[in-house]
Design a protein around this motif. Structure first.
Motif, PDB file in Angstrom:
ATOM      1  N   PRO A 139      50.342  83.921  -9.555  1.00 44.73           N
ATOM      2  CA  PRO A 139      51.513  83.531 -10.312  1.00 44.73           C
ATOM      3  C   PRO A 139      51.336  81.902 -10.880  1.00 44.73           C
ATOM      4  CG  PRO A 139      52.129  83.182  -8.098  1.00 44.73           C
ATOM      5  CD  PRO A 139      50.765  83.781  -7.964  1.00 44.73           C
ATOM      6  N   MET A 140      52.160  81.839 -11.924  1.00 44.83           N
ATOM      7  CA  MET A 140      52.055  80.497 -12.461  1.00 44.83           C
ATOM      8  C   MET A 140      52.609  79.279 -11.468  1.00 44.83           C
ATOM      9  SD  MET A 140      53.724  78.650 -15.895  1.00 44.83           S
ATOM     10  CE  MET A 140      55.433  78.714 -14.949  1.00 44.83           C
ATOM     11  N   LEU A 141      53.535  79.655 -10.954  1.00 48.16           N
ATOM     12  CA  LEU A 141      54.182  78.636  -9.737  1.00 48.16           C
ATOM     13  C   LEU A 141      53.630  79.045  -8.593  1.00 48.16           C
ATOM     14  CD1 LEU A 141      57.696  78.253 -11.388  1.00 48.16           C
ATOM     15  CD2 LEU A 141      55.511  76.772 -11.782  1.00 48.16           C
ATOM     16  N   ARG A 142      53.498  78.087  -7.804  1.00 45.81           N
ATOM     17  CA  ARG A 142      53.156  78.528  -6.192  1.00 45.81           C
ATOM     18  C   ARG A 142      54.419  78.743  -5.529  1.00 45.81           C
ATOM     19  NH1 ARG A 142      50.016  73.610  -4.376  1.00 45.81           N
ATOM     20  NH2 ARG A 142      48.484  74.414  -6.088  1.00 45.81           N
TER      21      ARG A 142
ATOM     22  N   LEU B 142      46.202  74.815  -2.435  1.00 48.83           N
ATOM     23  CA  LEU B 142      45.964  75.282  -3.732  1.00 48.83           C
ATOM     24  C   LEU B 142      44.942  76.590  -3.645  1.00 48.83           C
ATOM     25  CD1 LEU B 142      45.341  74.961  -6.952  1.00 48.83           C
ATOM     26  CD2 LEU B 142      43.494  73.965  -6.470  1.00 48.83           C
ATOM     27  N   VAL B 143      44.564  76.863  -2.439  1.00 47.70           N
ATOM     28  CA  VAL B 143      43.417  77.780  -2.196  1.00 47.70           C
ATOM     29  C   VAL B 143      43.949  78.983  -0.839  1.00 47.70           C
ATOM     30  CG1 VAL B 143      41.069  78.679  -1.723  1.00 47.70           C
ATOM     31  CG2 VAL B 143      41.544  76.363  -3.133  1.00 47.70           C
ATOM     32  N   HIS B 144      43.934  80.262  -1.350  1.00 47.75           N
ATOM     33  CA  HIS B 144      44.221  80.944  -0.293  1.00 47.75           C
ATOM     34  C   HIS B 144      43.184  81.209   0.410  1.00 47.75           C
ATOM     35  CE1 HIS B 144      47.701  83.252  -1.829  1.00 47.75           C
ATOM     36  NE2 HIS B 144      47.221  83.416  -3.006  1.00 47.75           N
ATOM     37  N   THR B 145      43.604  81.698   1.730  1.00 50.52           N
ATOM     38  CA  THR B 145      42.389  82.273   2.749  1.00 50.52           C
ATOM     39  C   THR B 145      41.985  83.601   2.224  1.00 50.52           C
ATOM     40  OG1 THR B 145      44.122  83.374   4.379  1.00 50.52           O
ATOM     41  CG2 THR B 145      43.818  80.854   4.571  1.00 50.52           C
ATOM     42  N   GLU B 146      40.813  83.867   2.932  1.00 48.42           N
ATOM     43  CA  GLU B 146      40.283  85.161   2.515  1.00 48.42           C
ATOM     44  C   GLU B 146      41.138  86.309   3.025  1.00 48.42           C
ATOM     45  OE1 GLU B 146      38.202  86.084   0.467  1.00 48.42           O
ATOM     46  OE2 GLU B 146      37.472  83.962   0.138  1.00 48.42           O
ATOM     47  N   ALA B 147      41.788  86.057   4.362  1.00 48.71           N
ATOM     48  CA  ALA B 147      42.622  87.094   4.996  1.00 48.71           C
ATOM     49  C   ALA B 147      43.865  87.370   4.048  1.00 48.71           C
ATOM     50  CB  ALA B 147      43.111  86.605   6.165  1.00 48.71           C
ATOM     51  N   GLU B 148      44.356  86.140   3.527  1.00 50.21           N
ATOM     52  CA  GLU B 148      45.503  86.378   2.639  1.00 50.21           C
ATOM     53  C   GLU B 148      45.123  87.296   1.262  1.00 50.21           C
ATOM     54  OE1 GLU B 148      47.754  82.210   3.559  1.00 50.21           O
ATOM     55  OE2 GLU B 148      46.303  82.292   1.811  1.00 50.21           O
TER      56      GLU B 148
ATOM     57  N   SER C  21      43.770  91.843  -8.666  1.00 50.32           N
ATOM     58  CA  SER C  21      43.187  90.837  -7.976  1.00 50.32           C
ATOM     59  C   SER C  21      43.727  89.499  -7.794  1.00 50.32           C
ATOM     60  CB  SER C  21      41.694  90.746  -8.251  1.00 50.32           C
ATOM     61  OG  SER C  21      41.618  90.450  -9.484  1.00 50.32           O
ATOM     62  N   VAL C  22      43.346  88.619  -6.969  1.00 44.93           N
ATOM     63  CA  VAL C  22      43.862  87.154  -6.918  1.00 44.93           C
ATOM     64  C   VAL C  22      42.870  86.436  -7.757  1.00 44.93           C
ATOM     65  CG1 VAL C  22      43.986  85.022  -5.809  1.00 44.93           C
ATOM     66  CG2 VAL C  22      44.828  87.182  -4.707  1.00 44.93           C
ATOM     67  N   MET C  23      43.281  85.453  -8.746  1.00 40.83           N
ATOM     68  CA  MET C  23      42.858  84.668  -9.547  1.00 40.83           C
ATOM     69  C   MET C  23      41.965  83.749  -8.652  1.00 40.83           C
ATOM     70  SD  MET C  23      41.519  83.844 -12.601  1.00 40.83           S
ATOM     71  CE  MET C  23      43.000  84.667 -13.622  1.00 40.83           C
TER      72      MET C  23
ATOM     73  N   SER D 290      48.082  79.437  -6.963  1.00 39.85           N
ATOM     74  CA  SER D 290      48.873  79.112  -8.324  1.00 39.85           C
ATOM     75  C   SER D 290      48.036  78.990  -9.482  1.00 39.85           C
ATOM     76  CB  SER D 290      50.092  78.109  -8.135  1.00 39.85           C
ATOM     77  OG  SER D 290      49.351  76.959  -7.865  1.00 39.85           O
ATOM     78  N   LEU D 291      48.443  79.180 -10.747  1.00 40.63           N
ATOM     79  CA  LEU D 291      47.693  78.497 -11.856  1.00 40.63           C
ATOM     80  C   LEU D 291      47.873  77.275 -12.050  1.00 40.63           C
ATOM     81  CD1 LEU D 291      48.461  81.859 -14.133  1.00 40.63           C
ATOM     82  CD2 LEU D 291      46.526  81.300 -12.426  1.00 40.63           C
ATOM     83  N   LEU D 292      49.035  76.766 -11.894  1.00 46.07           N
ATOM     84  CA  LEU D 292      49.285  75.206 -11.701  1.00 46.07           C
ATOM     85  C   LEU D 292      48.400  74.667 -10.749  1.00 46.07           C
ATOM     86  CD1 LEU D 292      53.026  74.624 -12.736  1.00 46.07           C
ATOM     87  CD2 LEU D 292      51.213  75.216 -14.456  1.00 46.07           C
TER      88      LEU D 292
END
Length: 370
Positions: free
Chosen positions: A58-61, A69-75, A133-135, A144-146
């Motif tokens: 999403p744009m907003l986290r 800012l970064v997801h884990t690979e499990a997420e 897919s996740v960005m 988030s995109l922000l």
């Protein structure tokens, strides 16, 4: 071509003196890489072709990720698997003779999709293409995109007026919104897309048609936006207009900084306000081909009357496996006629009730005084 039925019911000076893009917070500029973008016949870095920004990010986290800012690979695995299951469930056959039921909000049905399918004229998951897919930006799966510290829009300056509402499509509710077609939203009237696909800044809308075609010439770059037949024309090596006119998508002028196309947009109309800003809003975008199959997009938002400093975000577009066709929006759609007719009917009922209601102070129905 998918129809947005339920949303009814759903180019800057190249000279060194030109204003440069403001650096983004956290991460907005692509790192130097060995990749060299191919050139057009007239020598520009080639950004042309068909691209998509569909994504689960999403744009907003979401608040649960805080400043991460970064997801884990499990997420990432869990989120992307959920989409697979969502599609599988949505593709199951349904009984055409089954009675109508309330929109489902359980299982693998997102609330916004359930509402779309449950509304009159809505449709099921098979018609939706929100992204699977996740960005990833420079390989990092983003929350988030922000790229602000918390992934949210920064607080407004002390004393700055709060906006009446966010968004770019305007209208669609409140006093007088059912009086005539011009009072309905721009997206609902198919004048521009219902999301922020065209921007600036540009985002996917979470439902479908998140695709673009970029066409270049020596003097301009055009971004054709699938949602919905919008075209942003960016004049190269030019200056902003001075006549005060605010066209849809604002006044965009651009220039090249190495392999990056920098686009500065001002004169954005009020109906296309972004987070409540329009009159003093300036959006600076940067397009950089960072791989054969990746187009890095970064944006900076500025409005010194509303925010203490610029802020922004980034993502990477991927190639579209296909081309863009005509966007068919409201052909054969009679929803607006029904909306306005329903409002007139309600007004007649209210007027009739007012005529028959006892006037205040006429004593009818009151108890006799002692």
């Amino acid at each position: 071509m998918k129809r947005a039925a339920f949303y009814l019911a759903t180019a800057l000076c190249a000279a060194p003196l030109a204003l440069a893009a403001v650096p983004l917070e956290a991460a907005a500029q692509p790192k130097a890489a060995a990749y060299k973008a191919p050139r057009t016949a007239f020598g520009q870095p080639d950004l042309g072709g068909f691209w998509s920004n569909s994504t689960l990010t999403p744009m907003l986290r979401p608040a649960k990720y805080g400043d991460r800012l970064v997801h884990t690979e499990a997420e990432v695995k869990a989120m992307e698997q959920a989409v697979v299951e969502e599609v599988e469930e949505g593709n199951k056959p349904t009984d055409p003779n089954a009675p109508a039921e309330a929109p489902r909000t359980t299982g693998n049905v997102r609330p916004e999709f359930a509402a779309a399918g449950g509304d009159v004229g809505g449709y099921n998951r098979g018609w939706l293409d929100p992204g699977h897919s996740v960005m990833r930006v420079r390989g990092e799966p983003r929350t988030s995109l922000l790229t602000t510290p918390n992934g949210q829009v920064p607080p407004r300056k002390a004393g700055a007026a709060q906006p009446a509402g966010f968004g770019r499509t305007g209208g669609g509710g409140g006093m007088g919104s059912f009086d005539n077609p011009e009072n309905r939203s721009l997206g609902e009237r198919c004048i521009i897309g219902f999301g922020r696909n065209a921007g600036p800044p540009m985002f996917s809308n979470g439902f479908y048609n998140n695709n673009y075609q970029i066409v270049q010439s020596p003097t301009a770059v055009t971004i054709l936006v699938e949602m919905n037949h919008d075209a942003r024309i960016i004049r190269l090596n030019d200056k902003h207009r001075t006549d005060g006119v605010r066209p849809y998508f604002g006044d965009s002028i651009g220039w090249w900084e190495g392999d990056t196309l920098v686009v500065e947009t001002t004169h954005i109309p009020q109906r296309q306000a972004f987070m409540g800003s329009w009159e003093n809003l300036k959006v600076t975008e940067r397009f950089t081909r960072v791989a054969k199959d990746r187009l890095h997009y970064a944006f900076t938002v500025e409005d010194p009357t509303l925010w203490d400093k610029p802020w922004g975000g980034e993502y990477e577009m991927s190639p579209l496996n296909g081309t863009i066709y005509e966007y068919a929006c409201h052909e054969g759609n009679y929803a607006l006629e029904g909306i306005l007719a329903g409002a007139r009917h309600q007004e007649k009922e209210q007027a009739a009730a007012a005529r028959t209601a006892p006037a205040k102070g006429d004593g009818k129905g009151a108890k006799a005084s002692d």
